[in-house]
Every structure is written in C-alpha cells, then in structure tokens.
Design a protein around this motif. Structure first.
Motif, PDB file in Angstrom:
ATOM      1  N   MET A   1       0.842  -1.221   0.000  1.00  0.00           N
ATOM      2  CA  MET A   1       0.000   0.000   0.000  1.00  0.00           C
ATOM      3  C   MET A   1       0.869   1.260   0.000  1.00  0.00           C
ATOM      4  SD  MET A   1      -3.387   0.728   2.252  1.00  0.00           S
ATOM      5  CE  MET A   1      -3.521  -0.762   3.209  1.00  0.00           C
ATOM      6  N   THR A   2       0.526   2.208  -0.841  1.00  0.00           N
ATOM      7  CA  THR A   2       1.282   3.471  -0.867  1.00  0.00           C
ATOM      8  C   THR A   2       0.934   4.292   0.368  1.00  0.00           C
ATOM      9  OG1 THR A   2      -0.448   4.693  -1.995  1.00  0.00           O
ATOM     10  CG2 THR A   2       1.124   3.503  -3.403  1.00  0.00           C
ATOM     11  N   GLN A   3       1.741   5.314   0.618  1.00  0.00           N
ATOM     12  CA  GLN A   3       1.480   6.233   1.732  1.00  0.00           C
ATOM     13  C   GLN A   3       0.077   6.832   1.609  1.00  0.00           C
ATOM     14  OE1 GLN A   3       3.855   5.319   4.101  1.00  0.00           O
ATOM     15  NE2 GLN A   3       3.222   7.384   4.734  1.00  0.00           N
ATOM     16  N   GLU A   4      -0.265   7.233   0.374  1.00  0.00           N
ATOM     17  CA  GLU A   4      -1.567   7.871   0.119  1.00  0.00           C
ATOM     18  C   GLU A   4      -2.728   6.933   0.429  1.00  0.00           C
ATOM     19  OE1 GLU A   4      -1.730   9.611  -3.855  1.00  0.00           O
ATOM     20  OE2 GLU A   4       0.053  10.792  -3.268  1.00  0.00           O
ATOM     21  N   GLN A   5      -2.565   5.669  -0.022  1.00  0.00           N
ATOM     22  CA  GLN A   5      -3.635   4.683   0.228  1.00  0.00           C
ATOM     23  C   GLN A   5      -3.791   4.436   1.721  1.00  0.00           C
ATOM     24  OE1 GLN A   5      -1.998   1.730  -2.400  1.00  0.00           O
ATOM     25  NE2 GLN A   5      -3.766   1.853  -3.807  1.00  0.00           N
ATOM     26  N   LYS A   6      -2.666   4.390   2.427  1.00  0.00           N
ATOM     27  CA  LYS A   6      -2.708   4.185   3.886  1.00  0.00           C
ATOM     28  C   LYS A   6      -3.447   5.333   4.568  1.00  0.00           C
ATOM     29  CE  LYS A   6       1.438   1.508   4.743  1.00  0.00           C
ATOM     30  NZ  LYS A   6       2.856   1.670   5.099  1.00  0.00           N
ATOM     31  N   ALA A   7      -3.085   6.542   4.147  1.00  0.00           N
ATOM     32  CA  ALA A   7      -3.735   7.734   4.728  1.00  0.00           C
ATOM     33  C   ALA A   7      -5.235   7.702   4.464  1.00  0.00           C
ATOM     34  CB  ALA A   7      -3.121   8.996   4.137  1.00  0.00           C
ATOM     35  N   GLU A   8      -5.624   7.351   3.251  1.00  0.00           N
ATOM     36  CA  GLU A   8      -7.045   7.327   2.889  1.00  0.00           C
ATOM     37  C   GLU A   8      -7.787   6.260   3.696  1.00  0.00           C
ATOM     38  OE1 GLU A   8      -8.466   9.700   1.414  1.00  0.00           O
ATOM     39  OE2 GLU A   8     -10.414   8.720   1.531  1.00  0.00           O
ATOM     40  N   THR A   9      -7.150   5.099   3.869  1.00  0.00           N
ATOM     41  CA  THR A   9      -7.759   4.012   4.649  1.00  0.00           C
ATOM     42  C   THR A   9      -7.982   4.465   6.099  1.00  0.00           C
ATOM     43  OG1 THR A   9      -6.618   2.426   3.246  1.00  0.00           O
ATOM     44  CG2 THR A   9      -7.534   1.569   5.299  1.00  0.00           C
ATOM     45  N   ALA A  10      -6.974   5.159   6.656  1.00  0.00           N
ATOM     46  CA  ALA A  10      -7.075   5.648   8.036  1.00  0.00           C
ATOM     47  C   ALA A  10      -8.200   6.681   8.148  1.00  0.00           C
ATOM     48  CB  ALA A  10      -5.750   6.266   8.476  1.00  0.00           C
ATOM     49  N   ARG A  11      -8.307   7.521   7.124  1.00  0.00           N
ATOM     50  CA  ARG A  11      -9.362   8.549   7.140  1.00  0.00           C
ATOM     51  C   ARG A  11     -10.743   7.902   7.072  1.00  0.00           C
ATOM     52  NH1 ARG A  11      -6.467  12.485   2.727  1.00  0.00           N
ATOM     53  NH2 ARG A  11      -4.826  13.249   4.112  1.00  0.00           N
ATOM     54  N   ALA A  13     -11.626   5.029   7.997  1.00  0.00           N
ATOM     55  CA  ALA A  13     -11.915   4.380   9.283  1.00  0.00           C
ATOM     56  C   ALA A  13     -12.350   5.416  10.307  1.00  0.00           C
ATOM     57  CB  ALA A  13     -10.678   3.632   9.780  1.00  0.00           C
ATOM     58  N   PHE A  14     -11.676   6.551  10.253  1.00  0.00           N
ATOM     59  CA  PHE A  14     -12.035   7.665  11.153  1.00  0.00           C
ATOM     60  C   PHE A  14     -13.465   8.163  10.886  1.00  0.00           C
ATOM     61  CE2 PHE A  14     -12.132  12.388  11.507  1.00  0.00           C
ATOM     62  CZ  PHE A  14     -12.118  12.484  12.889  1.00  0.00           C
ATOM     63  N   TYR A  15     -13.802   8.353   9.605  1.00  0.00           N
ATOM     64  CA  TYR A  15     -15.165   8.816   9.256  1.00  0.00           C
ATOM     65  C   TYR A  15     -16.197   7.828   9.802  1.00  0.00           C
ATOM     66  CZ  TYR A  15     -12.498  11.448   5.720  1.00  0.00           C
ATOM     67  OH  TYR A  15     -11.585  12.222   5.072  1.00  0.00           O
ATOM     68  N   ALA A  16     -15.884   6.541   9.675  1.00  0.00           N
ATOM     69  CA  ALA A  16     -16.811   5.504  10.162  1.00  0.00           C
ATOM     70  C   ALA A  16     -16.937   5.572  11.687  1.00  0.00           C
ATOM     71  CB  ALA A  16     -16.330   4.125   9.720  1.00  0.00           C
ATOM     72  N   ARG A  17     -15.839   5.894  12.378  1.00  0.00           N
ATOM     73  CA  ARG A  17     -15.874   5.970  13.852  1.00  0.00           C
ATOM     74  C   ARG A  17     -16.691   7.169  14.344  1.00  0.00           C
ATOM     75  NH1 ARG A  17     -10.501   4.891  13.573  1.00  0.00           N
ATOM     76  NH2 ARG A  17      -9.853   6.950  14.302  1.00  0.00           N
ATOM     77  N   ILE A  18     -16.592   8.288  13.615  1.00  0.00           N
ATOM     78  CA  ILE A  18     -17.328   9.481  14.087  1.00  0.00           C
ATOM     79  C   ILE A  18     -18.774   9.494  13.609  1.00  0.00           C
ATOM     80  CG2 ILE A  18     -15.220  10.880  14.294  1.00  0.00           C
ATOM     81  CD1 ILE A  18     -16.136  12.383  11.725  1.00  0.00           C
ATOM     82  N   ASP A  19     -19.072   8.643  12.631  1.00  0.00           N
ATOM     83  CA  ASP A  19     -20.433   8.624  12.075  1.00  0.00           C
ATOM     84  C   ASP A  19     -21.517   8.425  13.142  1.00  0.00           C
ATOM     85  OD1 ASP A  19     -22.215   8.466   9.582  1.00  0.00           O
ATOM     86  OD2 ASP A  19     -22.684   6.603  10.660  1.00  0.00           O
ATOM     87  N   PRO A  20     -21.344   7.473  14.090  1.00  0.00           N
ATOM     88  CA  PRO A  20     -22.386   7.294  15.120  1.00  0.00           C
ATOM     89  C   PRO A  20     -22.574   8.532  15.999  1.00  0.00           C
ATOM     90  CG  PRO A  20     -20.883   5.415  15.099  1.00  0.00           C
ATOM     91  CD  PRO A  20     -20.257   6.475  14.242  1.00  0.00           C
ATOM     92  N   GLN A  21     -21.589   9.418  16.015  1.00  0.00           N
ATOM     93  CA  GLN A  21     -21.727  10.668  16.789  1.00  0.00           C
ATOM     94  C   GLN A  21     -22.376  11.779  15.966  1.00  0.00           C
ATOM     95  OE1 GLN A  21     -17.379  10.247  17.877  1.00  0.00           O
ATOM     96  NE2 GLN A  21     -18.128  11.340  19.690  1.00  0.00           N
ATOM     97  N   HIS A  22     -22.869  11.379  14.805  1.00  0.00           N
ATOM     98  CA  HIS A  22     -23.531  12.342  13.915  1.00  0.00           C
ATOM     99  C   HIS A  22     -22.602  13.484  13.539  1.00  0.00           C
ATOM    100  CE1 HIS A  22     -27.163  10.111  14.676  1.00  0.00           C
ATOM    101  NE2 HIS A  22     -26.912  10.202  15.976  1.00  0.00           N
TER     102      HIS A  22
END
Ligand code: 1HN
Length: 347
Positions: A1-11, A13-22
């Motif tokens: 995985m490139t640096q960019e792909q890693k960053a996007e994957t982390a992001r 995952a983050f969006y999914a984590r904050i989603d339940p907090q609306h």
C-alpha cells in the motif's frame, strides 16, 4: 500500500468511527457546499398553455374545487420532480375554478400571487373584499390572510398560482387553518383597497401592519397602459426592454415580502442582451410572441405559456411581435439578505 492509500484508509476508518456521533468531515463535502457560482439542480423548462390546458380541464371533470380545496396542477421543474417546486425556492401551479364553484376559505403562512390567464370576472376575497379578476391581473394573497375564491361567471377561470412554499418549508415555518365556512364575510365594497391605497393616496394616519402591499389587485389594464405610455419616451434597457416592478405604495418596496414581481414590454423585433442573475425566474407570456434562450436551450413562446430560468443561467429574449412578460422570483429575499447578483454582460 502506498502512503496515500494508507492515509485514505485511516481517514475512512475515522469517518466511520465518528459517524455514530452524527459528525462528518467538512473537507469531503466542502466543494459541493461552497460553489464558485450557483449550481442549481433546476432546469430551464417551458409549459405551453395549449398543451397543458386539456389536462387542467380534465382535472375539472375528476374533482371539484371544494373536494380538492384547491384544484391545481403543480408545475414541477424537471430537475426537481417530486418536490412541488418550479425553482429551488418557489412554487407554481395552474388553478381552475369552474362556473358555480367555490374554493373554500383558509389561510396559511405562505404568500400567494395569482396571475390570471383565462376567464373574466371570477373573484378572490381577501380582508373582507372581493376583487373580480381579469386576464393579466396580478392579485396578491398576503401570508396569513383568509382567502377564498368563487366563480359566478359562465366560463372557466384559470390562473397561475405563485407561492413561496419551498422557502417557508426550508424554514420550517408553515402554519395553516381552515375558516370553517366556504366564504369569508364580505365587509368592504369591491375596489375599496385600490381606492384607499392604489391611487397615489393613503389614509392620512395609515400605519401598515403588514409587509405586503395593501393593494391586492394590480389590474392589467393599468400596467399595460403604463408600459404603452412609457414606450413613447423611454430609453429601452438592453437587457430587459421596458421592465417595471410591482410596488407596495406604502414603502416603495416590492409588493410582496418573499416574491418579487415584474412586468415588461419587448417591442416587435427587440433582442435583449445576454443577462444573468442569481434569482431563478418564472415568466408568463401575457401578450404577443417571441423566444428566449436560457443557457443552452431555446424556447418559442406565445400567449399564456410559462417558462422558467434557473439561477445564473444566461438569458436572452427575442420578440417576434410586441410582447408582454410577467415574471416572479425570490429577488426580494436575496436583496434583503445581500445575496442578489446580476451580470448584465457588459464587462
Ligand atoms: C393555496 O391556498 C392556493 O388559495 C393555491 O388558491 C395553491 C398551494 C399550496 C398551498 C396553498 C389558493 C396552494 C395553496
């Protein structure tokens, strides 16, 4: 995985984590929210009166005005189907009142304008006064004013309804109620409002309690006469021909607080310069014929045809005969909020 792909994957995952907090990241949606210029979903469109009239008459056989409360076919913008809108902020419909019918008395937060297309002498009542409507008359129902319509003539009456429904809906500010009687009591003679407020005079101690013009019928005969007189001396505006706005005689503001209304004369052979403005506009051809280019499309129009131009679309009219156009838009709201813009195509 490139640096960019890693960053996007982390992001992600983050969006999914904050989603339940609306919560949701602005940077994913920002370019769609803050556009460099208006990007309307509304489309340019025309309704030819001859094509839609049969459907309206058919509705007249299927339901009474009383059963329907208002027998109206909504003009829906093709880009906004299912939303009862002709532009993003405004509503339009064709209303039919048959001989002998009454549209029962009610009131609501939405302001309404009527622009008469067909028939002569049916009435609408506002503030205890009935006005008998003629083709080309611009009639106002102020917000929260009791209103009912009746047709005591021998012919169908058809008008265009313009309402600020989407605007009121956006603000979640809608209230409505029925009077409980078909008609409001008549307490003033016909012509009372025009005499009090529409003859260049006002009662000496008059204090307005409304943001809407107290004149509730602007007869076509008067507007047409004004245009005809002015054409002899006036300089034609390159973008508009001869264009007037309907005005509240109390304060000189637009006649209605949420919808700006206009009437314009384009003499035979006149071609307007390309123009655009941030207020999407609904036009009605009152007289004559011509054509209008809106962005990439062109429409030929004649009497009683209705067409709509979305926000910031280039607009140019051409009159093949002396033509009169009525129009309405949310320009009055945009001006009040410091949002309205125009481009007269000269820079
Ligand atoms: C209304 O009150 C009229 O009074 C016409 O003629 C159309 C559309 C939605 C809500 C109220 C009228 C309307 C309306």
């Amino acid at each position: 995985m490139t640096q960019e792909q890693k960053a996007e994957t982390a992001r992600e995952a983050f969006y999914a984590r904050i989603d339940p907090q609306h919560m949701t990241p602005l940077w994913s949606v920002m370019s769609g929210l803050i556009t460099p210029k208006p990007r309307s979903r509304a489309e340019a469109h025309i309704w030819h009166y001859g094509d839609v009239r049969p459907a309206l008459m058919e509705a007249g056989e299927l339901i009474t005005a009383k059963e329907a409360e208002r027998r109206v076919l909504i003009l829906e913008n093709p880009g906004l189907r299912g939303h009862s809108k002709i532009t993003t902020s405004l509503y339009a419909g064709l209303q039919l009142v048959l001989p002998g019918e009454v549209a029962p008395c009610h009131r609501h937060s939405q302001s309404a304008l009527r622009f008469v297309l067909e028939g002569s002498g049916a009435h609408t009542a506002v503030g205890g006064e009935r006005t008998h409507m003629q083709p080309g008359d611009f009639v106002i129902t102020p917000n929260w004013a009791w209103h009912d319509h009746g047709n005591e003539t021998g012919a169908p009456m058809v008008w265009l309804d313009g309402l600020d429904i989407p605007l009121v809906q956006f603000l979640d500010a809608s209230f409505a109620e029925m009077l409980g009687a078909d008609e409001q009591p008549v307490s003033r003679p016909a012509g009372d409002a025009m005499a009090r407020y529409g003859d260049g005079l006002l009662p000496v101690d008059f204090q307005s309690t409304s943001r809407t013009s107290p004149v509730f019928n602007y007869p076509y005969a008067r507007s047409r006469e004004a245009l005809e007189t002015m054409r002899r001396t006036d300089e034609w505006d390159a973008c508009h021909g001869l264009k007037m706005r309907y005005v509240n005689p109390v304060d000189g503001d637009y006649a209605m607080p949420t919808m700006a209304t206009f009437i314009q004369l384009l003499p035979k052979g006149f071609q307007t310069r390309g123009y655009r403005s941030s207020d999407a506009t609904v036009f009605v051809c009152v007289e004559g014929s011509g054509s209008t280019t809106i962005g990439e499309v062109s429409f030929a129009w004649g009497k009683n045809d209705i067409f709509v131009a979305p926000s910031w679309h280039h607009l140019a009219h051409q009159a093949s005969e002396d033509a009169v156009l009525f129009s309405y838009s949310d320009r009055v709201v945009q001006e009040k909020l410091g949002l309205w813009r125009e481009d007269r195509g000269n820079n």
